[in-house]
Design a protein around this motif. Structure first.
Motif, mmCIF file in Angstrom:
data_model
loop_
_atom_site.group_PDB
_atom_site.id
_atom_site.type_symbol
_atom_site.label_atom_id
_atom_site.label_comp_id
_atom_site.label_asym_id
_atom_site.label_seq_id
_atom_site.Cartn_x
_atom_site.Cartn_y
_atom_site.Cartn_z
ATOM 1 N N GLU A 1 -3.905 4.742 4.834
ATOM 2 C CA GLU A 1 -2.934 4.502 6.040
ATOM 3 C C GLU A 1 -1.822 5.428 5.651
ATOM 4 O OE1 GLU A 1 -3.001 2.953 9.370
ATOM 5 O OE2 GLU A 1 -5.109 3.060 8.787
ATOM 6 N N TYR A 2 -1.160 5.223 4.533
ATOM 7 C CA TYR A 2 0.216 5.729 3.943
ATOM 8 C C TYR A 2 0.082 7.039 3.172
ATOM 9 C CZ TYR A 2 1.694 1.344 5.879
ATOM 10 O OH TYR A 2 1.907 0.536 6.706
ATOM 11 N N MET B 1 -0.855 16.128 8.766
ATOM 12 C CA MET B 1 0.176 15.188 8.519
ATOM 13 C C MET B 1 0.220 14.003 8.234
ATOM 14 S SD MET B 1 3.478 16.728 9.080
ATOM 15 C CE MET B 1 3.824 18.396 9.816
ATOM 16 N N SER B 2 0.502 13.788 6.882
ATOM 17 C CA SER B 2 0.210 12.096 6.151
ATOM 18 C C SER B 2 1.290 11.322 6.312
ATOM 19 C CB SER B 2 -0.230 12.532 4.653
ATOM 20 O OG SER B 2 1.050 13.097 3.889
ATOM 21 N N THR B 3 1.808 11.134 7.780
ATOM 22 C CA THR B 3 2.673 10.276 8.051
ATOM 23 C C THR B 3 2.195 9.341 9.155
ATOM 24 O OG1 THR B 3 3.416 11.971 9.785
ATOM 25 C CG2 THR B 3 4.600 12.040 7.582
ATOM 26 N N PHE C 1 0.875 -1.208 -0.093
ATOM 27 C CA PHE C 1 -0.136 -0.065 0.038
ATOM 28 C C PHE C 1 0.882 1.451 0.188
ATOM 29 C CE2 PHE C 1 -3.413 -2.736 1.608
ATOM 30 C CZ PHE C 1 -4.565 -2.960 0.685
ATOM 31 N N PHE C 2 1.998 1.177 0.599
ATOM 32 C CA PHE C 2 2.895 2.328 0.576
ATOM 33 C C PHE C 2 3.329 2.678 -0.922
ATOM 34 C CE2 PHE C 2 6.861 4.738 0.709
ATOM 35 C CZ PHE C 2 6.640 5.676 1.505
ATOM 36 N N LYS C 3 3.822 1.652 -1.438
ATOM 37 C CA LYS C 3 4.308 1.631 -2.841
ATOM 38 C C LYS C 3 3.270 2.018 -3.578
ATOM 39 C CE LYS C 3 7.874 -1.947 -2.163
ATOM 40 N NZ LYS C 3 8.186 -3.009 -2.674
ATOM 41 N N SER C 4 1.843 1.573 -3.583
ATOM 42 C CA SER C 4 0.649 1.728 -4.422
ATOM 43 C C SER C 4 0.431 3.305 -4.330
ATOM 44 C CB SER C 4 -0.212 0.987 -4.117
ATOM 45 O OG SER C 4 -1.468 1.141 -4.952
ATOM 46 N N ARG D 1 -11.843 13.072 -4.342
ATOM 47 C CA ARG D 1 -11.661 12.015 -5.224
ATOM 48 C C ARG D 1 -10.526 11.312 -5.367
ATOM 49 N NH1 ARG D 1 -14.873 15.677 -8.338
ATOM 50 N NH2 ARG D 1 -12.983 16.509 -9.462
ATOM 51 N N PHE D 2 -9.545 12.027 -5.176
ATOM 52 C CA PHE D 2 -7.941 11.425 -5.336
ATOM 53 C C PHE D 2 -7.705 10.613 -4.062
ATOM 54 C CE2 PHE D 2 -3.319 11.862 -4.383
ATOM 55 C CZ PHE D 2 -3.054 11.066 -5.544
ATOM 56 N N ALA D 3 -8.050 11.172 -2.872
ATOM 57 C CA ALA D 3 -8.084 10.421 -1.344
ATOM 58 C C ALA D 3 -8.550 9.049 -1.517
ATOM 59 C CB ALA D 3 -8.029 11.473 -0.339
ATOM 60 N N ARG D 4 -9.889 9.369 -2.222
ATOM 61 C CA ARG D 4 -10.692 7.869 -1.908
ATOM 62 C C ARG D 4 -10.262 6.795 -2.786
ATOM 63 N NH1 ARG D 4 -16.915 10.315 -2.326
ATOM 64 N NH2 ARG D 4 -16.979 10.773 -0.124
#
Length: 318
Positions: free
Chosen positions: A132-133, A159-161, A18-21, A124-127
């Motif tokens: 999680e990442y 923060m997206s961390t 999921f991180f890579k994706s 739209r993009f976030a969905r």
């Protein structure tokens, strides 16, 4: 391999996927938006986002850029056009999280006055990403007046961390080299703990008539300020939950407002403190940053340059 060990391995592989994706989807989205706008800052935003992704990949998973981007042609093209993130992700800290760069690109694409379009595009993009990442949960919009809807809007995201170490690192870097001095002073009053320092109080009270409004990115629902934002910035709230100081979208949004609206800055109430105590607070932030990195050395590749000199990454075009 025991069942527990197998579960841990599967969980680790899922997290890495999921991180890579998410990282690759963000790169594709930024590249697409970049082609549709003519702003000079678009390349700098991609450059900055790549560095932040590569740095967080190394901290979280000991990933190299090659581990994150499997498409060799894409990797080579990025390295050709944006070579510095590939060279500097182990020697420089990001000054903010990668999703902040995505937000800035969307704001450029839609124009700052088109708030609903910006929120919808970000939603739209976030969905389409795993939550999680590398993904923020909250967007905040600030304006110099609640009543003047024609006043300029200033945006920020949380923060997206994922994980305490990465969050502490990016918040510290934002305090030292990105946020407005009023915002960084407020956050340093607590960072890295949840308790107020006994020698330094840089908290502020922003004017009552400004707008500072947060929304859940995925649902679009309005979110009241948490208790931390009340303690830092004097925002009115009935919430009692304290999130990590500096984590909320209000910090970035208010920082952008204060950087650009002199009238708001002048009317903001700032607690008095000595220059000596501010330097002491900054040193504590810096030293904690070094400690966090040293703790990561045991599980990840040693990071050349981090322990001796604090370097903050700035995009090549700046």
């Amino acid at each position: 391999m025991t069942a527990r060990e197998n579960d841990r391995t599967q969980h680790k592989e899922t997290e890495e996927h999921f991180f890579k994706s998410n990282a690759v989807k963000m790169i594709h989205e930024m590249s697409k938006l970049s082609r549709e706008i003519q702003e000079d800052s678009r390349s700098a935003l991609i450059d900055e986002m790549l560095h932040s992704i590569f740095f967080l990949g190394k901290i979280l998973k000991d990933f190299s850029p090659e581990d994150i981007i499997a498409d060799k042609e894409m990797l080579e093209n990025l390295n050709t056009y944006y070579p510095r993130p590939f060279r500097c992700y182990q020697t420089h800290f990001p000054r903010r999280s990668p999703f902040s760069c995505v937000l800035d690109m969307i704001v450029l694409h839609k124009n700052p006055e088109n708030e609903e379009q910006i929120k919808q595009s970000l939603q739209r993009f976030a969905r389409g990403l795993d939550p999680e990442y590398l993904v923020s949960s909250t967007i905040c919009i600030s304006q110099k007046s609640k009543t003047d809807q024609n006043s300029k809007r200033y945006y920020g995201v949380s923060m997206s961390t994922k994980g305490p170490n990465t969050g502490q690192i990016v918040i510290a870097a934002s305090c030292l080299n990105n946020w407005h001095e009023y915002v960084s002073g407020a956050v340093m009053t607590y960072y890295p703990e949840m308790d107020k320092k006994n020698y330094f109080d840089g908290t502020i009270k922003v004017p009552k008539n400004i707008r500072c409004e947060a929304f859940d990115i995925r649902s679009g629902n309005k979110k009241d300020p948490c208790r931390s934002c009340h303690n830092l910035f004097g925002l009115n709230t009935e919430q009692i939950k304290e999130w990590d100081y500096g984590n909320c979208a209000e910090a970035e949004s208010l920082s952008n407002l204060l950087k650009n609206e002199e009238e708001v800055k002048k009317k903001t109430n700032v607690n008095k403190y000595s220059a000596e105590n501010r330097k002491k607070a900054e040193k504590e932030v810096h030293d904690n940053l070094m400690d966090v990195l040293k703790r990561n050395r045991d599980k990840n590749t040693q990071r050349k340059g981090f322990e001796k000199h604090l370097k903050i990454y700035n995009p090549e075009s700046e």
